[in-house]
Design a protein around this motif. Structure first.
Motif, PDB file in Angstrom:
ATOM      1  N   ALA A 152       6.835   2.984   5.273  1.00 10.63           N
ATOM      2  CA  ALA A 152       5.468   3.085   4.745  1.00 10.63           C
ATOM      3  C   ALA A 152       4.761   1.742   4.794  1.00 10.63           C
ATOM      4  O   ALA A 152       3.581   1.654   5.179  1.00 10.63           O
ATOM      5  CB  ALA A 152       5.505   3.621   3.323  1.00 10.63           C
ATOM      6  N   LEU A 153       5.452   0.671   4.421  1.00 11.89           N
ATOM      7  CA  LEU A 153       4.831  -0.655   4.466  1.00 11.89           C
ATOM      8  C   LEU A 153       4.574  -1.083   5.901  1.00 11.89           C
ATOM      9  O   LEU A 153       3.543  -1.687   6.205  1.00 11.89           O
ATOM     10  CB  LEU A 153       5.723  -1.674   3.750  1.00 11.89           C
ATOM     11  CG  LEU A 153       5.204  -3.117   3.749  1.00 11.89           C
ATOM     12  CD1 LEU A 153       3.808  -3.215   3.165  1.00 11.89           C
ATOM     13  CD2 LEU A 153       6.178  -4.019   2.980  1.00 11.89           C
ATOM     14  N   TYR A 154       5.498  -0.762   6.790  1.00 12.61           N
ATOM     15  CA  TYR A 154       5.304  -1.106   8.197  1.00 12.61           C
ATOM     16  C   TYR A 154       4.056  -0.414   8.754  1.00 12.61           C
ATOM     17  O   TYR A 154       3.274  -1.029   9.492  1.00 12.61           O
ATOM     18  CB  TYR A 154       6.534  -0.696   9.007  1.00 12.61           C
ATOM     19  CG  TYR A 154       6.388  -0.969  10.494  1.00 12.61           C
ATOM     20  CD1 TYR A 154       6.508  -2.254  11.001  1.00 12.61           C
ATOM     21  CD2 TYR A 154       6.124   0.086  11.379  1.00 12.61           C
ATOM     22  CE1 TYR A 154       6.363  -2.493  12.362  1.00 12.61           C
ATOM     23  CE2 TYR A 154       5.979  -0.155  12.732  1.00 12.61           C
ATOM     24  CZ  TYR A 154       6.109  -1.444  13.217  1.00 12.61           C
ATOM     25  OH  TYR A 154       5.962  -1.676  14.570  1.00 12.61           O
ATOM     26  N   ASP A 155       3.831   0.830   8.389  1.00  9.52           N
ATOM     27  CA  ASP A 155       2.642   1.546   8.840  1.00  9.52           C
ATOM     28  C   ASP A 155       1.373   0.891   8.290  1.00  9.52           C
ATOM     29  O   ASP A 155       0.345   0.828   8.975  1.00  9.52           O
ATOM     30  CB  ASP A 155       2.707   3.011   8.418  1.00  9.52           C
ATOM     31  CG  ASP A 155       3.785   3.788   9.165  1.00  9.52           C
ATOM     32  OD1 ASP A 155       4.246   3.294  10.212  1.00  9.52           O
ATOM     33  OD2 ASP A 155       4.172   4.876   8.699  1.00  9.52           O
ATOM     34  N   ALA A 156       1.436   0.401   7.050  1.00  7.24           N
ATOM     35  CA  ALA A 156       0.275  -0.289   6.478  1.00  7.24           C
ATOM     36  C   ALA A 156      -0.017  -1.578   7.230  1.00  7.24           C
ATOM     37  O   ALA A 156      -1.188  -1.937   7.462  1.00  7.24           O
ATOM     38  CB  ALA A 156       0.523  -0.582   4.997  1.00  7.24           C
ATOM     39  N   LEU A 157       1.012  -2.285   7.631  1.00 12.02           N
ATOM     40  CA  LEU A 157       0.822  -3.542   8.371  1.00 12.02           C
ATOM     41  C   LEU A 157       0.188  -3.294   9.737  1.00 12.02           C
ATOM     42  O   LEU A 157      -0.563  -4.140  10.235  1.00 12.02           O
ATOM     43  CB  LEU A 157       2.164  -4.257   8.537  1.00 12.02           C
ATOM     44  CG  LEU A 157       2.751  -4.893   7.271  1.00 12.02           C
ATOM     45  CD1 LEU A 157       4.155  -5.401   7.537  1.00 12.02           C
ATOM     46  CD2 LEU A 157       1.860  -6.021   6.778  1.00 12.02           C
ATOM     47  N   LYS A 158       0.482  -2.141  10.346  1.00 12.10           N
ATOM     48  CA  LYS A 158      -0.096  -1.855  11.665  1.00 12.10           C
ATOM     49  C   LYS A 158      -1.611  -1.767  11.615  1.00 12.10           C
ATOM     50  O   LYS A 158      -2.275  -1.983  12.626  1.00 12.10           O
ATOM     51  CB  LYS A 158       0.497  -0.560  12.228  1.00 12.10           C
ATOM     52  CG  LYS A 158       1.947  -0.694  12.668  1.00 12.10           C
ATOM     53  CD  LYS A 158       2.387   0.463  13.549  1.00 12.10           C
ATOM     54  CE  LYS A 158       2.308   1.778  12.819  1.00 12.10           C
ATOM     55  NZ  LYS A 158       2.820   2.901  13.651  1.00 12.10           N
ATOM     56  N   SER A 159      -2.165  -1.481  10.450  1.00 13.34           N
ATOM     57  CA  SER A 159      -3.626  -1.396  10.322  1.00 13.34           C
ATOM     58  C   SER A 159      -4.267  -2.777  10.253  1.00 13.34           C
ATOM     59  O   SER A 159      -5.496  -2.891  10.334  1.00 13.34           O
ATOM     60  CB  SER A 159      -4.007  -0.584   9.080  1.00 13.34           C
ATOM     61  OG  SER A 159      -3.625  -1.271   7.896  1.00 13.34           O
ATOM     62  N   GLU A 160      -3.459  -3.833  10.077  1.00 12.97           N
ATOM     63  CA  GLU A 160      -3.960  -5.201  10.032  1.00 12.97           C
ATOM     64  C   GLU A 160      -3.138  -6.052  11.014  1.00 12.97           C
ATOM     65  O   GLU A 160      -2.200  -6.755  10.626  1.00 12.97           O
ATOM     66  CB  GLU A 160      -3.855  -5.772   8.615  1.00 12.97           C
ATOM     67  CG  GLU A 160      -4.778  -5.135   7.604  1.00 12.97           C
ATOM     68  CD  GLU A 160      -6.245  -5.515   7.831  1.00 12.97           C
ATOM     69  OE1 GLU A 160      -6.510  -6.472   8.596  1.00 12.97           O
ATOM     70  OE2 GLU A 160      -7.118  -4.847   7.228  1.00 12.97           O
ATOM     71  N   PRO A 161      -3.478  -6.001  12.302  1.00 10.84           N
ATOM     72  CA  PRO A 161      -2.668  -6.696  13.316  1.00 10.84           C
ATOM     73  C   PRO A 161      -2.521  -8.190  13.075  1.00 10.84           C
ATOM     74  O   PRO A 161      -1.472  -8.774  13.375  1.00 10.84           O
ATOM     75  CB  PRO A 161      -3.425  -6.407  14.618  1.00 10.84           C
ATOM     76  CG  PRO A 161      -4.223  -5.177  14.345  1.00 10.84           C
ATOM     77  CD  PRO A 161      -4.592  -5.247  12.900  1.00 10.84           C
ATOM     78  N   GLU A 162      -3.562  -8.841  12.540  1.00 10.78           N
ATOM     79  CA  GLU A 162      -3.480 -10.281  12.295  1.00 10.78           C
ATOM     80  C   GLU A 162      -2.464 -10.604  11.209  1.00 10.78           C
ATOM     81  O   GLU A 162      -1.861 -11.672  11.217  1.00 10.78           O
ATOM     82  CB  GLU A 162      -4.859 -10.831  11.908  1.00 10.78           C
ATOM     83  CG  GLU A 162      -5.833 -10.907  13.062  1.00 10.78           C
ATOM     84  CD  GLU A 162      -5.330 -11.807  14.180  1.00 10.78           C
ATOM     85  OE1 GLU A 162      -4.935 -12.949  13.892  1.00 10.78           O
ATOM     86  OE2 GLU A 162      -5.313 -11.353  15.345  1.00 10.78           O
ATOM     87  N   VAL A 163      -2.273  -9.684  10.289  1.00 11.60           N
ATOM     88  CA  VAL A 163      -1.230  -9.849   9.285  1.00 11.60           C
ATOM     89  C   VAL A 163       0.131  -9.535   9.894  1.00 11.60           C
ATOM     90  O   VAL A 163       1.101 -10.296   9.731  1.00 11.60           O
ATOM     91  CB  VAL A 163      -1.494  -8.940   8.068  1.00 11.60           C
ATOM     92  CG1 VAL A 163      -0.352  -9.048   7.055  1.00 11.60           C
ATOM     93  CG2 VAL A 163      -2.827  -9.307   7.408  1.00 11.60           C
ATOM     94  N   GLN A 164       0.199  -8.432  10.600  1.00 11.38           N
ATOM     95  CA  GLN A 164       1.482  -7.964  11.126  1.00 11.38           C
ATOM     96  C   GLN A 164       2.147  -9.002  12.027  1.00 11.38           C
ATOM     97  O   GLN A 164       3.352  -9.244  11.927  1.00 11.38           O
ATOM     98  CB  GLN A 164       1.287  -6.665  11.900  1.00 11.38           C
ATOM     99  CG  GLN A 164       2.598  -6.068  12.426  1.00 11.38           C
ATOM    100  CD  GLN A 164       2.352  -4.802  13.226  1.00 11.38           C
ATOM    101  OE1 GLN A 164       1.324  -4.655  13.879  1.00 11.38           O
ATOM    102  NE2 GLN A 164       3.293  -3.886  13.167  1.00 11.38           N
ATOM    103  N   ARG A 165       1.378  -9.651  12.892  1.00 12.10           N
ATOM    104  CA  ARG A 165       1.999 -10.563  13.850  1.00 12.10           C
ATOM    105  C   ARG A 165       2.490 -11.851  13.196  1.00 12.10           C
ATOM    106  O   ARG A 165       3.262 -12.594  13.789  1.00 12.10           O
ATOM    107  CB  ARG A 165       1.052 -10.876  15.000  1.00 12.10           C
ATOM    108  CG  ARG A 165      -0.143 -11.751  14.670  1.00 12.10           C
ATOM    109  CD  ARG A 165      -1.028 -11.914  15.893  1.00 12.10           C
ATOM    110  NE  ARG A 165      -2.121 -12.844  15.681  1.00 12.10           N
ATOM    111  CZ  ARG A 165      -2.033 -14.139  15.909  1.00 12.10           C
ATOM    112  NH1 ARG A 165      -0.885 -14.653  16.344  1.00 12.10           N
ATOM    113  NH2 ARG A 165      -3.061 -14.944  15.716  1.00 12.10           N
ATOM    114  N   ARG A 166       2.075 -12.110  11.965  1.00 13.47           N
ATOM    115  CA  ARG A 166       2.546 -13.294  11.247  1.00 13.47           C
ATOM    116  C   ARG A 166       3.740 -12.996  10.342  1.00 13.47           C
ATOM    117  O   ARG A 166       4.316 -13.914   9.764  1.00 13.47           O
ATOM    118  CB  ARG A 166       1.401 -13.891  10.416  1.00 13.47           C
ATOM    119  CG  ARG A 166       0.337 -14.575  11.267  1.00 13.47           C
ATOM    120  CD  ARG A 166      -0.878 -14.944  10.430  1.00 13.47           C
ATOM    121  NE  ARG A 166      -1.816 -15.789  11.159  1.00 13.47           N
ATOM    122  CZ  ARG A 166      -2.704 -15.336  12.057  1.00 13.47           C
ATOM    123  NH1 ARG A 166      -2.754 -14.022  12.312  1.00 13.47           N
ATOM    124  NH2 ARG A 166      -3.502 -16.166  12.694  1.00 13.47           N
TER     125      ARG A 166
END
Length: 256
Positions: free
Chosen positions: A157-171
């Motif tokens: 669930a958290l991983y799916d939330a991160l996908k909505s914010e790519p600039e956050v996810q890649r860090r």
């Protein structure tokens, strides 16, 4: 697809006897059926497996339990299906036995989703948190890193939330579950982002907005605390105090 010639038989006759009657009262009948079928030419002539990618082939061979030339009617598709689906990688198996002697098997494997770090050990898990492999962790490309007790079951669930914010996810380097209740995001630069319990989606969105407005995640900070919706707490890194030279050493260095 691969042919499974030269398989090792694992008690084919005994398997059928057990299926017919656990007490063994009809064992003679099962043996006679297999013998008659073999004499009539009803034997296994080909075994075909489709869908195998990550499941070790030796586990599939052992689960099938027959080889070319074995009596066809001694092979139980339902029992082979059950054995195949007991393998960690396999989510579902379809097993067909044709009177032509062909056995066709289609397996549907679980998808590697993340690497789970727990008590100093690492394992590959699927989205539901089932451990599918503890070997060859680098064979599946880059996967999210989940850390902590229960993280393997709650991380999707958290991983799916991160996908909505790519600039956050890649860090993000790792998703760390604290006390099996709430999450921290460990960034590649060492910063910890503290997320509120049960409100991870809103916090991730807020973090993305802060990154776009002030590049907060690129700053040298120890922690970004988002647990309070109306307050942002940032812990700065402490800078080392400048070294003070000993004046006596300076005077002493000029002596001849």
């Amino acid at each position: 697809m691969f042919g499974l010639a030269g398989l090792v038989a694992i008690g084919a006759g005994a398997v059928v006897v057990s299926a017919l009657d656990p007490a063994g009262r009809f064992s003679f009948l099962a043996e006679n059926v297999s013998e008659i079928a073999g004499n009539a030419g009803l034997t296994v002539t080909e075994i075909v497996v489709r869908g195998q990618q990550n499941t070790p082939r030796e586990l599939i061979r052992a689960a099938i339990g027959v080889r070319n030339g074995d009596p066809l009617l001694a092979f139980s598709p339902s029992q082979a299906k059950a054995r195949l689906e007991s393998i960690a990688w396999i989510e579902q198996a379809e097993v067909q036995r044709n009177l032509s002697g062909h056995i066709q098997i289609t397996i549907h494997e679980r998808k590697p989703f993340a690497i789970w770090q727990h008590n100093g050990e690492f394992a590959v898990v699927d989205r539901d948190g089932r451990v599918v492999s503890a070997d060859t962790l680098d064979a599946f490309g880059p996967l999210p890193l989940l850390v902590g007790d229960g993280a393997h079951r709650q991380g999707a669930a958290l991983y799916d939330a991160l996908k909505s914010e790519p600039e956050v996810q890649r860090r993000v380097q790792a998703l760390v579950l604290i006390g099996e209740r709430r999450w921290n995001l460990r960034l590649h630069n060492g910063t910890d982002v503290l997320l509120p319990e049960a409100h991870e989606d809103a916090a991730v969105k807020r973090l993305g907005e802060l990154q776009r407005s002030s590049a907060l995640m690129d700053r040298p900070v120890l922690a970004i605390d988002l647990r309070l919706p109306d307050r942002l707490v940032v812990r700065q890194q402490t800078m080392p105090e400048p070294a003070v030279a000993d004046p006596r050493a300076r005077r002493g260095s000029g002596r001849g």
